[in-house]
Design an enzyme around this catalytic site. Structure first.
Site, PDB file in Angstrom:
ATOM      1  N   TRP B 326       0.839  -1.205   0.000  1.00 28.86           N
ATOM      2  CA  TRP B 326       0.000   0.000   0.000  1.00 28.86           C
ATOM      3  C   TRP B 326       0.875   1.257   0.000  1.00 28.86           C
ATOM      4  O   TRP B 326       0.558   2.258  -0.634  1.00 28.86           O
ATOM      5  CB  TRP B 326      -0.909  -0.005   1.245  1.00 28.86           C
ATOM      6  N   HIS B 327       2.019   1.172   0.703  1.00 30.36           N
ATOM      7  CA  HIS B 327       2.877   2.349   0.819  1.00 30.36           C
ATOM      8  C   HIS B 327       3.543   2.715  -0.493  1.00 30.36           C
ATOM      9  O   HIS B 327       3.889   3.868  -0.708  1.00 30.36           O
ATOM     10  CB  HIS B 327       3.933   2.140   1.908  1.00 30.36           C
ATOM     11  N   GLY B 328       3.776   1.760  -1.330  1.00 27.39           N
ATOM     12  CA  GLY B 328       4.406   2.117  -2.600  1.00 27.39           C
ATOM     13  C   GLY B 328       4.665   0.903  -3.456  1.00 27.39           C
ATOM     14  O   GLY B 328       4.799  -0.221  -2.960  1.00 27.39           O
TER      15      GLY B 328
END
Lengths: 308, 464
Positions: B326-328
């Protein structure tokens, strides 16, 4: 409403009113108490944004890296030659076509169209040919550039200070720059001055990176094209310390003197490298007084070319 | 629009100046929220407003049909797949293309998929990960019967786009916010003052602590090859540990403050995470709105801890991998998620040991050190860069201690540690009894924020 709640509401109202009163007082007190550091970050932003302004009435433009924006003062040129000059030096810049085109767009179409381009060994190293700094300034949005150029100089008393810099400033230490937003020159100095300070960093860079022959030949072709399209390019090498020049020439096997000779042979004006009487505070950049002297010398040499 | 920019200062001043004209009338209020939020978002890139409004509209309609028709599951999946698809297209397309390309190259087929990806998908719409999750929580909650539907499209879009949380969270739930937005009353003086204080505190964290530390961190990561010294790298990673916390918590705190000034309460997003006693505790304190989203909608949906021990650990690891992703769109984030998943599992498997007094004292310290080490993966752009930083941290090399101590970063590192580990709340509550001192204290914090702010940096979580 419970008594406790009424009391808290009253306290909050009083706090908020007093806070609004204290805000201007603490801000004014801070402006007076905190030392004004010479390297103003807001003026620095305005300085870079100024280099993106597209005036088109210059007689002469200077293109190159930090040695150019710290070493050549267009005000001195104006005083000595009555020419309108502007400095397009950017940190770790390479004189590639994009940067030069950006600078020549500001030349007056009726003038001599003088384009003074500074070359150094560093400007053809792989990290410089990316022209990261110039590109990042160029990528600022129009509104960002406008705010930085027009608003920041007016509110630069709200400049941010670094705690460590204040300590250094009080002990008279550090690197300092005074920005001339309108012409792109920054008078700089370092306390204490040390003409070898930057040498180790450059040495590491030369060990890590390669001098790009490809960028060099592109540069030669571009300068020749520039001349054939009616501009008047002049090639210079901005003076630095003796140890720095030795390091650059040794690391690149005399690439810059060779490049300057080649351009001269092909009919481009090349001014000889002279560093007599000039001093560098870190080995790479001229201090304020030397920048003034060098600009005088350069304006005499270029004045002669202009009158040709 | 950045919270720490001059345009935002003008924007927020105008917002509160004109707010009384719109706030008291019901329909005007919702329209006002939607309009100003679109202006706030469109300032960055107006074209992506269509994506925000488009996915929002799909979710609103799906929510409506979930309640009105017998095909609840169909509309839930339509909502989920719309949101996942927009994330896949705008956030992960390049990463997926890279993986496929590498796999094909290994198999001997050489052609470029990346080159054929449409250019518009290469721009990551700001806040996409946040507003898609806000939107998703609405339809899932409706499906589960845990939320009431929005009265109209306007209400729903105002909830999704409400500018304080729009681009970097906190991730809010419709059930928490919609009812609050329905209230037309303006906040009382106490709430206003608390909102102002919260904003001041948030700006201090972001502009002073995070932005000053960022200078040192960026300088080291810009030259990973040439930055040397074990102490230098430990200091750099400690600086990043506090930078990312104060950057993100700063944003969340400003968002809470602005919302509070509108009479809306956002839940706490960070609760002193570096005071955590272990990894489970860390995740109860760090980015609480995201952790609870993954707990409620992913971990529990997968079975949570209801199955065997092995199944529980698999669920935990899968959730953490998704959280990393989700973060990257990068392997470094996936490895970061995996590292935290593994550490959570270790803590869970050996939890009996951690009840011993020795471990009770040691584990919080070890947790902090391991969190610092895992941030290396989070901050590095590639796995190779992370390996170089780990080498810098773990293989001894000399560095000038005097230079490190004399640096700006060291000063703000000490202040950051004091802000995080000292218990300020009691003192601040006590201070509120003396208006003159409280007002002076917050006026001083404003001055410190203005004069000692670091160079302007974008919020780290904007890229997610």
């Amino acid at each position: 409403m419970p008594v406790e709640m009424t009391y808290r509401l009253k306290m909050a109202e009083r706090s908020m009113k007093l806070w609004m009163l204290f805000i201007p007082i603490t801000l004014l007190a801070s402006i007076f108490i905190l030392p004004e550091l010479p390297s103003s970050p807001m003026r620095r932003d305005a300085f870079w944004a100024g280099k993106m302004e597209s005036d088109t009435n210059e007689d002469i433009v200077f293109v190159g890296d930090s040695r150019v924006y710290r070493g050549i003062d267009p005000l001195v040129f104006g005083r000595m030659t009555k020419l309108k000059a502007r400095n397009f030096g950017f940190s770790s810049a390479s004189p590639d076509s994009i940067l030069i085109e950006h600078a020549i767009n500001c030349l007056s179409s009726s003038g001599k169209k003088l384009v003074v381009i500074a070359v150094s060994a560093n400007s053809f190293m792989s990290s410089s040919i990316e022209n990261t700094h110039f590109k990042s300034v160029k990528s600022w949005s129009v509104s960002d550039k406008w705010v930085k150029y027009h608003i920041y100089p007016l509110i630069s008393f709200f400049d941010n200070r670094s705690v460590a810099d204040i300590f250094k400033y009080m002990k008279s230490e550090g690197y300092y720059e005074h920005y001339n937003i309108s012409n792109g020159f920054a008078a700089s100095y370092k306390i204490p001055a040390d003409s070898n300070a930057a040498v180790p960093a450059y040495q590491r860079q030369f060990e890590r990176e390669q001098y790009s022959k490809d960028a060099e030949s592109k540069f030669i072709n571009y300068v020749l094209r520039l001349k054939s399209s009616g501009y008047h390019p002049v090639i210079i090498r901005v003076p630095c310390s003796y140890s720095m020049i030795q390091l650059e020439d040794m690391a690149t096997k005399n690439a810059i003197p060779r490049l300057m000779r080649e351009l001269m042979d092909r009919g481009i004006d090349v001014l000889p490298y002279v560093s007599d009487g000039l001093s560098s505070y870190d080995g790479s950049h001229l201090d304020e007084q030397s920048a003034e002297l060098y600009s005088q010398k350069l304006s005499q040499d270029i004045g002669r070319l202009y009158s040709k | 629009m950045l919270f720490n920019s001059i345009p935002f200062v003008v924007f927020i001043a105008l917002f509160f100046f004109f707010k009384p004209l719109f706030w008291s009338k019901d329909n005007r209020r919702w329209l006002w929220i939607l309009m100003v939020s679109c202006l706030f978002y469109g300032w960055w890139d107006w074209r992506f407003l269509f994506l925000l409004l488009g996915t929002g509209t799909v979710d609103y309609l799906c929510g409506k049909y979930i309640l009105q028709t017998g095909k609840k599951k169909l509309y839930l999946w339509l909502s989920i797949s719309t949101n996942i698809a927009s994330l896949l297209i705008f956030k992960y397309s390049l990463f997926i293309a890279e993986i496929i390309e590498d796999a094909l190259n290994m198999a001997g087929f050489h052609f470029s998929i990346k080159a054929s990806i449409p250019e518009f998908t290469l721009v990551l719409p700001v806040g996409i990960s946040f507003y898609t999750f806000n939107s998703l929580s609405y339809t899932i909650d409706l499906y589960r019967g845990k939320a009431k539907p929005a009265d109209s499209w306007l209400h729903f879009m105002a909830f999704i786009s409400f500018f304080p949380h729009l681009v970097a969270g906190p991730i809010i739930r419709a059930r928490d916010i919609l009812t609050q937005l329905k209230k037309s009353s303006s906040p009382d003086m106490l709430t206003m003052w608390n909102g102002i204080k919260t904003c001041i505190w948030g700006y201090f964290q972001k502009m002073v602590l995070a932005d000053n530390l960022a200078v040192f961190v960026n300088a080291n990561f810009d030259q990973v090859d040439s930055s040397t010294g074990t102490l230098n790298w430990w200091m750099c990673m400690l600086a990043f540990t506090f930078q990312i916390y104060f950057d993100f918590n700063g944003y969340s705190t400003i968002a809470r403050g602005i919302a509070k000034m509108c009479g809306i309460h956002f839940k706490l997003n960070f609760n002193h995470p570096y005071r955590a006693t272990g990894f489970s505790d860390f995740w109860r304190r760090w980015h609480i709105s995201l952790s609870s989203f993954f707990r409620d909608y992913v971990y529990i949906s997968m079975g949570g801890s209801r199955g065997s021990k092995f199944e529980t650990e698999v669920n935990r690891m899968s959730t953490m991998l998704l959280s990393g992703l989700w973060h990257g769109a990068s392997w470094t984030f996936i490895f970061w998620g995996a590292a935290h998943g593994a550490l959570l599992s270790v803590e869970n498997v050996f939890k009996k040991w951690f009840s011993l007094k020795f471990f009770k004292l040691l584990w919080p310290v070890l947790t902090f050190v391991l969190v610092v080490l895992t941030w290396v993966l989070f901050r590095s752009e590639t796995l190779n860069e992370a390996i170089q930083v780990y080498k810098g941290m773990l293989i001894w090399q000399d560095a000038s201690v005097k230079e490190l101590i004399m640096s700006n970063a060291f000063i703000w590192l000490i202040v950051s540690a004091l802000v995080e580990w000292l218990n300020w709340r009691k003192s601040l509550n006590y201070l509120s009894k003396f208006p003159i001192f409280e007002a002076l204290f917050y006026a001083l914090i404003v001055s410190i924020t203005i004069f000692f702010r670091g160079p302007e940096q974008q919020f780290i979580y904007f890229q997610f």
